[in-house]
Design a protein around this motif. Structure first.
Motif, PDB file in Angstrom:
ATOM      1  N   ILE A 165     -36.549 -28.111  14.710  1.00  0.00           N
ATOM      2  CA  ILE A 165     -37.805 -27.842  15.415  1.00  0.00           C
ATOM      3  C   ILE A 165     -38.176 -29.020  16.314  1.00  0.00           C
ATOM      4  CG2 ILE A 165     -40.283 -27.473  15.081  1.00  0.00           C
ATOM      5  CD1 ILE A 165     -39.588 -26.037  12.468  1.00  0.00           C
ATOM      6  N   MET A 166     -38.064 -30.232  15.781  1.00  0.00           N
ATOM      7  CA  MET A 166     -38.466 -31.433  16.524  1.00  0.00           C
ATOM      8  C   MET A 166     -37.529 -31.718  17.704  1.00  0.00           C
ATOM      9  SD  MET A 166     -41.106 -32.912  14.878  1.00  0.00           S
ATOM     10  CE  MET A 166     -41.721 -33.591  13.350  1.00  0.00           C
ATOM     11  N   ILE A 167     -36.222 -31.671  17.450  1.00  0.00           N
ATOM     12  CA  ILE A 167     -35.248 -32.134  18.436  1.00  0.00           C
ATOM     13  C   ILE A 167     -34.838 -31.027  19.407  1.00  0.00           C
ATOM     14  CG2 ILE A 167     -32.980 -33.211  18.754  1.00  0.00           C
ATOM     15  CD1 ILE A 167     -35.030 -34.997  17.340  1.00  0.00           C
ATOM     16  N   VAL A 168     -34.539 -29.836  18.889  1.00  0.00           N
ATOM     17  CA  VAL A 168     -33.998 -28.758  19.724  1.00  0.00           C
ATOM     18  C   VAL A 168     -35.102 -27.860  20.277  1.00  0.00           C
ATOM     19  CG1 VAL A 168     -32.447 -26.765  19.778  1.00  0.00           C
ATOM     20  CG2 VAL A 168     -31.813 -28.790  18.459  1.00  0.00           C
ATOM     21  N   ASP A 169     -35.978 -27.364  19.398  1.00  0.00           N
ATOM     22  CA  ASP A 169     -37.003 -26.409  19.837  1.00  0.00           C
ATOM     23  C   ASP A 169     -38.093 -27.081  20.669  1.00  0.00           C
ATOM     24  OD1 ASP A 169     -35.561 -24.535  18.458  1.00  0.00           O
ATOM     25  OD2 ASP A 169     -36.875 -24.503  16.715  1.00  0.00           O
ATOM     26  N   PHE A 170     -38.696 -28.150  20.123  1.00  0.00           N
ATOM     27  CA  PHE A 170     -39.775 -28.830  20.833  1.00  0.00           C
ATOM     28  C   PHE A 170     -39.262 -29.834  21.865  1.00  0.00           C
ATOM     29  CE2 PHE A 170     -42.981 -28.330  17.073  1.00  0.00           C
ATOM     30  CZ  PHE A 170     -42.988 -26.958  17.300  1.00  0.00           C
ATOM     31  N   GLN A 171     -37.986 -30.242  21.726  1.00  0.00           N
ATOM     32  CA  GLN A 171     -37.360 -31.198  22.651  1.00  0.00           C
ATOM     33  C   GLN A 171     -38.218 -32.447  22.848  1.00  0.00           C
ATOM     34  OE1 GLN A 171     -36.514 -28.903  26.204  1.00  0.00           O
ATOM     35  NE2 GLN A 171     -34.705 -27.974  25.306  1.00  0.00           N
ATOM     36  N   LEU A 172     -38.669 -33.025  21.738  1.00  0.00           N
ATOM     37  CA  LEU A 172     -39.487 -34.237  21.804  1.00  0.00           C
ATOM     38  C   LEU A 172     -38.655 -35.398  22.336  1.00  0.00           C
ATOM     39  CD1 LEU A 172     -41.436 -33.918  18.436  1.00  0.00           C
ATOM     40  CD2 LEU A 172     -42.226 -33.345  20.724  1.00  0.00           C
ATOM     41  N   VAL A 324     -53.378 -39.741  18.828  1.00  0.00           N
ATOM     42  CA  VAL A 324     -52.035 -39.220  18.558  1.00  0.00           C
ATOM     43  C   VAL A 324     -52.111 -37.924  17.762  1.00  0.00           C
ATOM     44  CG1 VAL A 324     -49.845 -39.697  17.394  1.00  0.00           C
ATOM     45  CG2 VAL A 324     -50.955 -41.487  18.725  1.00  0.00           C
ATOM     46  N   LEU A 325     -53.041 -37.857  16.807  1.00  0.00           N
ATOM     47  CA  LEU A 325     -53.198 -36.628  16.024  1.00  0.00           C
ATOM     48  C   LEU A 325     -53.644 -35.480  16.932  1.00  0.00           C
ATOM     49  CD1 LEU A 325     -52.750 -36.219  12.967  1.00  0.00           C
ATOM     50  CD2 LEU A 325     -55.220 -36.233  12.683  1.00  0.00           C
ATOM     51  N   GLY A 326     -54.558 -35.788  17.858  1.00  0.00           N
ATOM     52  CA  GLY A 326     -55.003 -34.764  18.811  1.00  0.00           C
ATOM     53  C   GLY A 326     -53.863 -34.286  19.690  1.00  0.00           C
ATOM     54  N   LEU A 332     -48.355 -29.051  19.455  1.00  0.00           N
ATOM     55  CA  LEU A 332     -47.909 -27.954  18.595  1.00  0.00           C
ATOM     56  C   LEU A 332     -48.431 -26.613  19.091  1.00  0.00           C
ATOM     57  CD1 LEU A 332     -48.313 -29.521  15.029  1.00  0.00           C
ATOM     58  CD2 LEU A 332     -46.195 -28.728  16.073  1.00  0.00           C
ATOM     59  N   TYR A 333     -49.695 -26.586  19.480  1.00  0.00           N
ATOM     60  CA  TYR A 333     -50.299 -25.348  19.975  1.00  0.00           C
ATOM     61  C   TYR A 333     -49.552 -24.855  21.217  1.00  0.00           C
ATOM     62  CZ  TYR A 333     -53.751 -22.228  22.067  1.00  0.00           C
ATOM     63  OH  TYR A 333     -54.374 -21.149  22.632  1.00  0.00           O
ATOM     64  N   LYS A 334     -49.248 -25.757  22.146  1.00  0.00           N
ATOM     65  CA  LYS A 334     -48.527 -25.379  23.366  1.00  0.00           C
ATOM     66  C   LYS A 334     -47.125 -24.886  23.050  1.00  0.00           C
ATOM     67  CE  LYS A 334     -50.959 -28.424  26.628  1.00  0.00           C
ATOM     68  NZ  LYS A 334     -50.835 -29.621  27.498  1.00  0.00           N
ATOM     69  N   GLN A 335     -46.468 -25.568  22.087  1.00  0.00           N
ATOM     70  CA  GLN A 335     -45.116 -25.155  21.719  1.00  0.00           C
ATOM     71  C   GLN A 335     -45.103 -23.757  21.123  1.00  0.00           C
ATOM     72  OE1 GLN A 335     -42.308 -26.501  22.340  1.00  0.00           O
ATOM     73  NE2 GLN A 335     -42.778 -28.612  22.911  1.00  0.00           N
ATOM     74  N   PHE A 336     -46.046 -23.480  20.236  1.00  0.00           N
ATOM     75  CA  PHE A 336     -46.097 -22.160  19.608  1.00  0.00           C
ATOM     76  C   PHE A 336     -46.477 -21.084  20.622  1.00  0.00           C
ATOM     77  CE2 PHE A 336     -46.693 -24.551  15.501  1.00  0.00           C
ATOM     78  CZ  PHE A 336     -45.493 -24.127  14.947  1.00  0.00           C
ATOM     79  N   CYS A 337     -47.377 -21.425  21.561  1.00  0.00           N
ATOM     80  CA  CYS A 337     -47.729 -20.470  22.615  1.00  0.00           C
ATOM     81  C   CYS A 337     -46.523 -20.171  23.498  1.00  0.00           C
ATOM     82  CB  CYS A 337     -48.868 -21.020  23.478  1.00  0.00           C
ATOM     83  SG  CYS A 337     -50.473 -20.995  22.656  1.00  0.00           S
ATOM     84  N   LYS A 338     -45.783 -21.211  23.839  1.00  0.00           N
ATOM     85  CA  LYS A 338     -44.593 -21.057  24.672  1.00  0.00           C
ATOM     86  C   LYS A 338     -43.551 -20.193  23.972  1.00  0.00           C
ATOM     87  CE  LYS A 338     -43.105 -24.893  26.433  1.00  0.00           C
ATOM     88  NZ  LYS A 338     -42.364 -26.173  26.515  1.00  0.00           N
TER      89      LYS A 338
END
Length: 669
Positions: A165-172, A324-326, A332-338
């Motif tokens: 999720i962190m590396i591939v999906d969200f591409q952080l 940072v928490l915000g 996270l919200y943007k990632q799930f919406c996307k």
């Protein structure tokens, strides 16, 4: 045309045709041996920085560079002898870097310069308001190894299931992990290997100079206040107020690595505190506080130094924690919406939008899976062991305190790892401070709340710190085509050796230098007194503060928040000229001498870039690493000399003319 440009920019095209070894082959015996050697070196460096100023720069690049050098030298010798069975790959280089950084990270998250040493009688004697036996636990090699061993592995298991999720999906981004990966990839191209050899040669030259300079200085340090590190560069009055250049190559090197604004912020903080505030408060002696108090009393000037620094650190930490928490929740919200929009659309193949490099890397990253059940079982087993063992070490920290931490720890570890991916900023120490206040207040003063808070800080800090470090390494592994399994195993191995090496190195410092933790000594351990007083504040409240200190603390707490807010509002370009409150707070307690060293490092790099930007950017980190490593490793032989009772032959000390006349008269009489 555009496709051709993308192909030319591809990193993986340069490695096309080279077989990526299986994950078991990426973890070699030579990699483990080199990792242990470098882990010892870097632990000494981090421990020295911990016990002097607490400022620790990123050493990932140095670890990658030195790992490349040692194994390349090893393989060259075996190749000439016809005994080379396996070539040195970038995946193996990544494994070494991961091990070394994991081991060195224990020296920081293990709290040897902060919460663990803050429990000791040496630090408690400087905070006489809470020096009962239940509020003190002196360091011992056995319990330190046991403690860090049972709390340092939990963070590894807490975020492993989220790696895709962190590396591939969200591409952080994980900027430090990405920068390290680019460095390692470049080393293993023909042109990059030649440049790496030049960088290593430069590093070796400055390493030798720094080591020999440390050795030379040793001869003049027969007692406290002697030697070049007590040189009154700007006069005796300035020296009295902690303004002098102490000839430390370590902090000149650190200054070359740290951003300019950090070094300037340190100097501004020193001028504000030691140049203006402390002389003014000292002039109120007998009015604001009793003139008969000991210098170490928290009800006197010492209290203002410690608690105002704490207020700035807490203000800065709170602001960045919320920010940072915000950003984490918004991200996270943007990632799930996307993701939701993507799945509800006509359903194009998401992989079609990936570059050639990302397709190759994603395929490799998803090939060697680490089962979710393995992570869950590992977390539960280690948590149970920790809940049993930690209360035996610290009877003040009850099992239900630890259970409460472990219930919420995975969520906090995720937040820290995600926030670090966005900002490259780990808030491990902030989470640790939250544990100090919550658990310390929960335990209460009558039940050893000071030790309970400090121990809880260690439990929390280790989890969230290790989690973000592991995800940084996963990013490095993703970009160098290293298997997630080899990354996880190397992180476990690095953590395991760090749990032994770090306590042993601290124990060596503790036994060799009898004045460890004393304010004006070579190793004042400033964060130990800060963390202990945070615990006292959490248990006793504001009653521990001297007169008017609360007002000043509130002012600086709010000021830290306002400065950070202004930094964010004016944009990146203008923010470079606004000081960082966290950096400003550090000299409040120990002075500005190291800030002067670091500003000199910045000045050297600035002039070098003006004269030859390419050379400065190419070799600057190598020069800085050599300066840091050389003097850092000199502490090993100097520690052994101290343990053997071998003392330097000369004391070089500086006196005023009046004092010198008195000494001359005394000697002549």
């Amino acid at each position: 045309m555009r496709e051709m440009e993308i192909e030319d920019a591809s990193v993986e095209k340069a490695f096309e045709g080279k077989v990526v070894p299986r994950w078991e082959k990426q973890i070699t015996l030579r990699a483990m041996v080199v990792s242990v050697v470098l882990a010892v070196l870097f632990t000494f460096i981090v421990m020295k920085l911990n016990l002097t100023t607490g400022i620790i720069p990123s050493l990932n690049i140095s670890a990658g560079l030195l790992g490349f050098f040692f194994v390349k030298m090893w393989t060259n010798v075996l190749s000439k002898l016809g005994l080379l069975n396996q070539p040195f790959t970038r995946q193996e280089n990544t494994v070494i870097q991961t091990c070394v950084v994991a081991a060195g990270g224990i020296a920081f998250s293990g709290g040897f310069g902060s919460y663990i040493f803050g429990m000791s009688s040496e630090i408690a004697n400087q905070s006489p308001e809470a020096n009962r036996s239940q509020d003190i636990k002196d360091p011992s090699l056995g319990w330190m190894i046991a403690f860090v061993s049972v709390v340092s592995f939990l963070g590894l298991f807490s975020v492993v299931p989220l790696r895709k999720i962190m590396i591939v999906d969200f591409q952080l981004t994980y900027p430090s992990g990405t920068a390290t990966a680019h460095l390692i990839n470049s080393f293993h191209t023909a042109e990059g290997a030649k440049l790496a050899k030049k960088q290593v040669r430069v590093l070796g030259k400055y390493f030798s100079f720094s080591f020999l300079w440390g050795f030379f200085q040793w001869f003049y340090t027969a007692s406290d206040g002697c030697g070049f590190n007590s040189f009154p560069t700007f006069g005796l009055e300035a020296y009295k107020n902690k303004f002098f250049f102490d000839f430390s190559t370590t902090y000149v090197g650190v200054g070359m690595i740290c951003p300019y604004i950090i070094n300037v912020s340190l100097l501004i903080g020193g001028i504000l505190s030691w140049g203006i505030m402390w002389p003014l408060i000292d002039a109120r002696k007998g009015d604001w506080y009793s003139a008969d108090l000991k210098p170490s009393s928290l009800h006197g000037l010492q209290g203002y130094k410690v608690f105002i620094a704490i207020a700035m650190i807490l203000g800065d930490g709170l602001y960045n924690f919320v920010k940072v928490l915000g950003r984490t929740f918004i991200g996270l919200y943007k990632q799930f919406c996307k993701k939701k929009i993507g799945t509800s659309s006509s359903g194009p193949d998401s992989c079609s939008s990936l570059s050639y490099d990302d397709k190759c890397r994603t395929d490799m990253f998803l090939r060697d899976q680490i089962p979710v059940w393995f992570s869950i079982i590992g977390y539960v087993i280690i948590a149970v062991i920790s809940i049993v063992v930690v209360p035996i070490i610290f009877h003040q920290l009850k099992w239900y305190f630890i259970l409460a931490i472990y219930v919420i720890a995975p969520a906090l570890a995720f937040c820290n790892a995600y926030g670090c991916g966005l900002t490259d900023w780990s808030l491990a120490s902030t989470y640790g401070k939250l544990a100090i206040f919550t658990i310390g207040a929960w335990a209460g003063a009558s039940h050893g709340g000071v030790i309970a808070g400090l121990a809880a800080c260690g439990v929390m800090m280790n989890i969230v710190s290790t989690a973000s470090d592991l995800m940084q390494d996963f990013k490095t592994g993703y970009m160098t085509m290293a298997s997630p399994r080899s990354m996880f195993v190397s992180q476990v191995f690095g953590t395991a050796i760090g749990c032994v090496i770090s306590p042993c190195v601290f124990w060596l410092f503790y036994k060799a230098f009898g004045n460890l933790g004393v304010a004006d000594s070579a190793y004042p351990a400033p964060y130990a007194i800060v963390y202990r007083n945070m615990a006292i504040l959490g248990v006793d409240g504001v009653s521990a503060l001297p007169q008017y200190c609360l007002v000043l603390c509130c002012g600086f707490f709010g000021g830290a928040i306002v400065i950070n807010l202004v930094r964010d509002l004016v944009g990146k370009e203008r923010a470079k000229f606004i000081p960082v409150p966290m950096a400003m707070a550090i000299p409040f307690y120990i002075g500005s001498y190291f800030a002067i060293d670091m500003c000199l490092g910045s000045l050297i790099l600035f002039i070098w870039r003006k004269l030859d930007k390419f050379d400065a950017d190419t070799f600057g980190s190598a020069v800085a690493s050599g300066l840091i490593c050389g003097e850092g490793i000199w502490t090993l032989p100097s520690s052994f000399l101290a343990l053997a009772g071998v003392k330097p032959p000369i004391c070089m000390k500086f006196l005023s003319r009046a004092q010198n006349n008195k000494v001359d008269a005394l000697l002549e009489s």
